[in-house]
Design a protein around this motif. Sequence first.
Motif, PDB file in Angstrom:
ATOM      1  N   PHE A   1      47.715  58.383  34.754  1.00  0.00           N
ATOM      2  CA  PHE A   1      47.180  57.417  33.560  1.00  0.00           C
ATOM      3  C   PHE A   1      47.111  56.170  33.535  1.00  0.00           C
ATOM      4  O   PHE A   1      45.924  55.447  33.667  1.00  0.00           O
ATOM      5  N   LEU A   2      47.974  55.284  34.311  1.00  0.00           N
ATOM      6  CA  LEU A   2      47.533  53.801  34.852  1.00  0.00           C
ATOM      7  C   LEU A   2      46.691  53.499  36.177  1.00  0.00           C
ATOM      8  O   LEU A   2      46.833  52.426  36.745  1.00  0.00           O
ATOM      9  N   ALA A   3      46.987  54.925  36.921  1.00  0.00           N
ATOM     10  CA  ALA A   3      46.609  54.194  38.596  1.00  0.00           C
ATOM     11  C   ALA A   3      44.893  53.753  38.665  1.00  0.00           C
ATOM     12  O   ALA A   3      43.561  54.157  37.646  1.00  0.00           O
ATOM     13  N   ASP A   4      45.081  52.607  38.928  1.00  0.00           N
ATOM     14  CA  ASP A   4      43.465  52.063  39.305  1.00  0.00           C
ATOM     15  C   ASP A   4      42.938  52.221  38.016  1.00  0.00           C
ATOM     16  O   ASP A   4      41.410  51.928  37.819  1.00  0.00           O
ATOM     17  N   THR A   5      43.494  51.288  36.968  1.00  0.00           N
ATOM     18  CA  THR A   5      42.802  51.332  35.686  1.00  0.00           C
ATOM     19  C   THR A   5      41.887  49.972  35.654  1.00  0.00           C
ATOM     20  O   THR A   5      40.819  49.711  35.621  1.00  0.00           O
ATOM     21  N   GLU A   6      42.597  48.581  35.453  1.00  0.00           N
ATOM     22  CA  GLU A   6      42.033  47.549  35.390  1.00  0.00           C
ATOM     23  C   GLU A   6      42.714  46.353  36.836  1.00  0.00           C
ATOM     24  O   GLU A   6      44.037  46.282  37.070  1.00  0.00           O
ATOM     25  N   VAL A   7      42.097  45.525  37.290  1.00  0.00           N
ATOM     26  CA  VAL A   7      42.691  44.468  37.640  1.00  0.00           C
ATOM     27  C   VAL A   7      42.746  42.854  37.147  1.00  0.00           C
ATOM     28  O   VAL A   7      41.363  42.813  37.096  1.00  0.00           O
ATOM     29  N   ALA A   8      44.281  41.827  36.718  1.00  0.00           N
ATOM     30  CA  ALA A   8      43.444  41.415  36.427  1.00  0.00           C
ATOM     31  C   ALA A   8      43.591  39.962  37.358  1.00  0.00           C
ATOM     32  O   ALA A   8      44.965  39.719  37.569  1.00  0.00           O
ATOM     33  N   ILE A   9      42.757  38.922  37.623  1.00  0.00           N
ATOM     34  CA  ILE A   9      42.850  37.766  38.571  1.00  0.00           C
ATOM     35  C   ILE A   9      42.559  36.049  38.005  1.00  0.00           C
ATOM     36  O   ILE A   9      42.312  36.414  37.450  1.00  0.00           O
ATOM     37  N   LYS A  10      43.512  35.620  38.627  1.00  0.00           N
ATOM     38  CA  LYS A  10      43.762  33.984  38.259  1.00  0.00           C
ATOM     39  C   LYS A  10      42.720  33.595  39.770  1.00  0.00           C
ATOM     40  O   LYS A  10      43.889  34.206  40.846  1.00  0.00           O
ATOM     41  N   TYR A  11      42.280  32.325  39.409  1.00  0.00           N
ATOM     42  CA  TYR A  11      41.659  31.378  40.334  1.00  0.00           C
ATOM     43  C   TYR A  11      42.185  29.825  40.142  1.00  0.00           C
ATOM     44  O   TYR A  11      42.153  29.493  39.592  1.00  0.00           O
ATOM     45  N   GLN A  12      42.339  29.614  41.072  1.00  0.00           N
ATOM     46  CA  GLN A  12      42.581  27.819  41.414  1.00  0.00           C
ATOM     47  C   GLN A  12      42.155  27.147  40.544  1.00  0.00           C
ATOM     48  O   GLN A  12      42.154  26.452  39.538  1.00  0.00           O
ATOM     49  N   GLN A  13      40.763  27.346  40.856  1.00  0.00           N
ATOM     50  CA  GLN A  13      40.059  26.423  40.360  1.00  0.00           C
ATOM     51  C   GLN A  13      39.398  26.871  38.857  1.00  0.00           C
ATOM     52  O   GLN A  13      38.629  25.782  38.389  1.00  0.00           O
ATOM     53  N   GLN A  14      39.571  27.549  38.249  1.00  0.00           N
ATOM     54  CA  GLN A  14      39.633  28.055  37.022  1.00  0.00           C
ATOM     55  C   GLN A  14      40.940  29.076  36.112  1.00  0.00           C
ATOM     56  O   GLN A  14      40.976  29.636  35.970  1.00  0.00           O
ATOM     57  N   SER A  15      41.874  27.649  36.305  1.00  0.00           N
ATOM     58  CA  SER A  15      43.763  28.382  36.369  1.00  0.00           C
ATOM     59  C   SER A  15      43.054  28.499  33.866  1.00  0.00           C
ATOM     60  O   SER A  15      44.524  29.190  34.217  1.00  0.00           O
ATOM     61  N   ASP A  16      42.863  28.140  33.585  1.00  0.00           N
ATOM     62  CA  ASP A  16      42.215  28.788  31.930  1.00  0.00           C
ATOM     63  C   ASP A  16      41.571  29.467  31.873  1.00  0.00           C
ATOM     64  O   ASP A  16      41.454  30.541  31.011  1.00  0.00           O
ATOM     65  N   LYS A  17      41.172  30.529  33.606  1.00  0.00           N
ATOM     66  CA  LYS A  17      40.190  31.348  32.622  1.00  0.00           C
ATOM     67  C   LYS A  17      41.400  32.870  33.502  1.00  0.00           C
ATOM     68  O   LYS A  17      42.101  33.010  34.351  1.00  0.00           O
ATOM     69  N   LEU A  18      40.783  34.009  32.626  1.00  0.00           N
ATOM     70  CA  LEU A  18      41.421  35.478  33.861  1.00  0.00           C
ATOM     71  C   LEU A  18      40.585  36.271  33.703  1.00  0.00           C
ATOM     72  O   LEU A  18      39.696  36.543  32.335  1.00  0.00           O
ATOM     73  N   TYR A  19      40.277  37.134  34.528  1.00  0.00           N
ATOM     74  CA  TYR A  19      39.237  37.513  35.009  1.00  0.00           C
ATOM     75  C   TYR A  19      39.147  38.816  35.147  1.00  0.00           C
ATOM     76  O   TYR A  19      40.807  39.213  36.392  1.00  0.00           O
ATOM     77  N   ILE A  20      39.177  39.931  34.047  1.00  0.00           N
ATOM     78  CA  ILE A  20      39.668  41.234  34.071  1.00  0.00           C
ATOM     79  C   ILE A  20      37.931  41.938  34.587  1.00  0.00           C
ATOM     80  O   ILE A  20      37.114  41.969  34.617  1.00  0.00           O
ATOM     81  N   VAL A  21      38.761  42.789  36.047  1.00  0.00           N
ATOM     82  CA  VAL A  21      37.733  43.743  36.538  1.00  0.00           C
ATOM     83  C   VAL A  21      37.805  45.272  36.290  1.00  0.00           C
ATOM     84  O   VAL A  21      38.939  45.759  36.483  1.00  0.00           O
TER      85      VAL A  21
END
Length: 292
Positions: free
Chosen positions: A199-219
């Motif tokens: 069920f969980l395979a390749d569901t989503e990826v959540a990424i944080k970036y150094q210059q955007q530390s207050d944001k979480l990018y969900i793909v």
Amino acid sequence: MIMKKCPECNKEILDSVSKCPDCGYKLRGTNRKKICIIIVIIACIVLILGGIFGFLNYKNRVIQESKQHFLDGENYYKAEQYDKAMTEYSLVHKWDEENYKRKDIMLSKCKINKDSQKYMKNAERFEANYDYKKAVKEYNNVSRNDEIYYQKAQDKISKLEEILDDADLILSYSKSVTSKFGLKNASITDVYYSRGNGFLADTEVAIKYQQQSDKLYIVTKKKQTSNDYATVYKVKKSPKYISVLGEVKQEYGWFASSIVLLREKTAETYIETVALVDTTATPDLLNYIRKN
């Protein structure tokens, strides 16, 4: 009295006389010749016995030295100093029958292990630079016949191939963030993702970036009609997105306890599931991703 015949006149004479009293034939030379012959024979026997004793003593010394060379070779082999081990093994003599039978086997092992040692060092150098594909290639060169390095190499291959598989997944997602927001992989600080089957395979990826530390990018998961992962959520104030393992167990008891459910938190309750992931990227995986 002992009598003998004169070799000249053939008359009976005493054995002790030095010349025949009848014809005057001198007999002393004959005795001296016999004595000389006896002395020569005795000397030859002594020399032969001395030679045999000397040879046996020399052979024993050679065997003892050969045994020491083999023992030194064993010690160098255990210390993974294969050049020195090969030098010592090559000095093992055929008179040292027990060790001589193992000489060629140990020389072959030293050569195999020496080559494997070179491959291991090359692989470790590539691994230290996060060039995991080249590292795997070098680890794969380690011979199956190597009793020291082969299993170590296989363990490394398993670890790195897992990292590479996860990296391929994450990089295929992160390119959407790069495309839409211009953020580079080199600035990634954290990644949460789903690994494995089911069920969980390749569901989503959540990424944080150094210059955007207050944001979480969900793909999100890729659409069938798209060449790219379709949706990227740029979530503000990412610290509000927290891991709630207790609630996962309570609400989704059939999931594994390691699942992290990221949800938006309001003053009263959690609402809207944003990403469902089960794995946090390790430092080795993050370093590889940053370089790619």
